[in-house]
Design a protein around this motif. Structure first.
Motif, PDB file in Angstrom:
ATOM      1  N   LYS A 123      -9.102   7.196 -11.793  1.00  0.00           N
ATOM      2  CA  LYS A 123     -10.381   6.555 -11.032  1.00  0.00           C
ATOM      3  C   LYS A 123     -10.205   5.438 -10.673  1.00  0.00           C
ATOM      4  CE  LYS A 123     -13.108   9.494 -14.505  1.00  0.00           C
ATOM      5  NZ  LYS A 123     -14.182   9.700 -15.341  1.00  0.00           N
ATOM      6  N   SER A 124      -9.235   4.638 -10.658  1.00  0.00           N
ATOM      7  CA  SER A 124      -9.155   3.247 -10.019  1.00  0.00           C
ATOM      8  C   SER A 124      -9.017   3.661  -8.619  1.00  0.00           C
ATOM      9  CB  SER A 124      -8.150   2.609 -10.640  1.00  0.00           C
ATOM     10  OG  SER A 124      -6.658   3.193 -10.306  1.00  0.00           O
ATOM     11  N   ALA A 125      -8.593   4.736  -8.064  1.00  0.00           N
ATOM     12  CA  ALA A 125      -8.497   5.172  -6.866  1.00  0.00           C
ATOM     13  C   ALA A 125     -10.058   4.866  -6.027  1.00  0.00           C
ATOM     14  CB  ALA A 125      -8.292   6.458  -6.427  1.00  0.00           C
ATOM     15  N   LEU A 126     -10.927   4.809  -6.608  1.00  0.00           N
ATOM     16  CA  LEU A 126     -12.237   4.288  -5.843  1.00  0.00           C
ATOM     17  C   LEU A 126     -12.402   3.021  -5.326  1.00  0.00           C
ATOM     18  CD1 LEU A 126     -14.822   6.169  -8.441  1.00  0.00           C
ATOM     19  CD2 LEU A 126     -14.289   6.901  -6.313  1.00  0.00           C
ATOM     20  N   TYR A 127     -11.445   1.833  -5.880  1.00  0.00           N
ATOM     21  CA  TYR A 127     -11.711   0.531  -5.681  1.00  0.00           C
ATOM     22  C   TYR A 127     -10.199  -0.158  -5.529  1.00  0.00           C
ATOM     23  CZ  TYR A 127     -11.650   0.487 -10.652  1.00  0.00           C
ATOM     24  OH  TYR A 127     -11.223   0.954 -12.009  1.00  0.00           O
ATOM     25  N   ASP A 129      -7.840  -0.147  -3.280  1.00  0.00           N
ATOM     26  CA  ASP A 129      -7.466  -0.816  -2.236  1.00  0.00           C
ATOM     27  C   ASP A 129      -8.517  -1.951  -1.425  1.00  0.00           C
ATOM     28  OD1 ASP A 129      -4.933   0.326  -2.067  1.00  0.00           O
ATOM     29  OD2 ASP A 129      -5.547   2.282  -1.563  1.00  0.00           O
TER      30      ASP A 129
END
Length: 164
Positions: A123-127, A129
């Motif tokens: 779920k960290s893919a949302l932020y 980068d």
């Protein structure tokens, strides 16, 4: 029974090492203690591990704890969540005394850490980068394990190393 010379601490054994390692490996969150302008502050951070088993987090430059860590890298993490039943103080918990190391985006380590963090925390893919987010590695200096009533241990960095 605790050794009188150790006070309430027991001699560190393989069971304590394994329990501490399990708390590190399974932690999804931690309470992060920092010094902010000389005053203690605690916040909650997401947690994973790098390939060597060292705790890491992804934190924003907008967070107060980020500025505190940049100014004073000495910090602590409290790992372990109370179970659904019983007294919360009877559940195992680990306090890591650590030094925060920020991982530069242009470092050789960043792509590997990014891939592992995404694998462990998709779920960290949302932020992940966003320009204001950085990885920070928490390099343990020492730890205290409270493994339940009457089961307290002091652990060294070597005690916390992954087994195998």
């Amino acid at each position: 029974m605790p050794d009188a010379a150790l006070g309430p601490l027991r001699p560190t054994d393989d069971d304590a090492r394994a329990q501490a390692r399990d708390l590190i490996d399974t932690a999804r969150f931690a309470a992060l203690g920092v010094l902010s302008d000389g005053v203690p502050m605690v916040s909650r951070v997401a947690l994973a591990t790098d390939a060597c088993g060292t705790p890491v987090s992804l934190i924003s430059d907008l967070a107060l704890h980020t500025a505190a860590l940049r100014a004073t890298p000495a910090c602590s993490l409290l790992l372990g969540e109370p179970g659904a039943k019983g007294d919360p103080l009877t559940h195992p918990r680990l306090t890591l005394q650590a030094r925060a190391e920020f991982i530069a985006r242009d470092s050789a380590d960043h792509p590997r850490l990014r891939a592992r963090y995404l694998d462990l925390r998709p779920k960290s893919a949302l932020y992940l980068d966003f320009a204001d987010f950085n990885f920070v590695r928490f390099v343990p200096a020492a730890a205290m394990l409270n493994g339940g009533f009457g089961r307290a241990f002091h652990l060294t960095p070597a005690d916390l190393a992954p087994r195998g």
